[in-house]
Design an enzyme around this catalytic site. Sequence first.
Site, short mmCIF file in Angstrom:
data_model
loop_
_atom_site.label_atom_id
_atom_site.label_comp_id
_atom_site.label_asym_id
_atom_site.label_seq_id
_atom_site.Cartn_x
_atom_site.Cartn_y
_atom_site.Cartn_z
N GLU A 1 0.81 -1.22 0.00
CA GLU A 1 0.00 0.00 0.00
C GLU A 1 0.84 1.27 0.00
O GLU A 1 0.30 2.37 0.15
CB GLU A 1 -0.93 0.02 1.21
N HIS B 1 -3.13 2.77 8.27
CA HIS B 1 -4.16 2.06 7.50
C HIS B 1 -4.58 0.82 8.28
O HIS B 1 -3.73 0.01 8.67
CB HIS B 1 -3.63 1.68 6.12
N HIS C 1 -7.52 -2.50 9.20
CA HIS C 1 -8.54 -3.45 8.75
C HIS C 1 -9.48 -3.74 9.91
O HIS C 1 -9.82 -4.90 10.19
CB HIS C 1 -7.90 -4.75 8.25
N HIS D 1 -12.71 -2.96 2.33
CA HIS D 1 -11.28 -3.04 2.61
C HIS D 1 -10.97 -2.65 4.06
O HIS D 1 -10.57 -3.49 4.86
CB HIS D 1 -10.53 -2.13 1.63
#
Length: 217
Positions: free
Chosen positions: A74, A92, A94, A155
Amino acid sequence: MKCAEERQALCDIGRKMAGTGLVSGASGNISVRVGELVAVTPGGVMLDRMTPEDCPVVDLEGRLVEGERAPSSETPMHLALYDCTDAAAIVHTHSTYGTVVATTMTELPPIHYNTLLLGGVIKVAEYATYGTPELAASVRAAMEGGKRAALMANHGGVAIGKDLDEAYENARLLEWLCGVYVRAKAIGEPRILTEAELVQVIERSLTPPVYPRLDEQ
């Protein structure tokens, strides 16, 4: 070792993210910008098991400057956000509730006034395969207008900050807001704050309260 303190900080925040459920396994990624360099988590390594040496350093074009491991897939998204925002760090995730909202909605409405800390209504970036320029462009668009966080369709989520601690706290706030919304939907239709109500919150934050002196009571 270049960016030694920042690489250690990536490991520290990675452990926090795993401990608070923002990531599981080797999912999610983190980066810190230091001038023209970016320290980023490596691909395929569990965030709670990294060492500073595991974390590569790249330039703003994505070229490897130092490190034995490959940067996170990413990394293009991180670099795109550094290009279009004032971010000095990016997280980032999840996380569960963030992914639930990102899988079912096009935006997270302002269910709580703390949404303003992230720039207002949270946009859900259009779906694109992870690690692609298309995803980077989609997330970049979702962050327009001074947003501090966004969701990524099917995502997860992403948050930025002026430093790594702020980016992490913004990611935690994003997950909390998503959790409140999902749980509220389970028992009824959530009441969404209006634009006028949000403006009142902004005005309130700009006007400190005045408390009477003891000798005036």
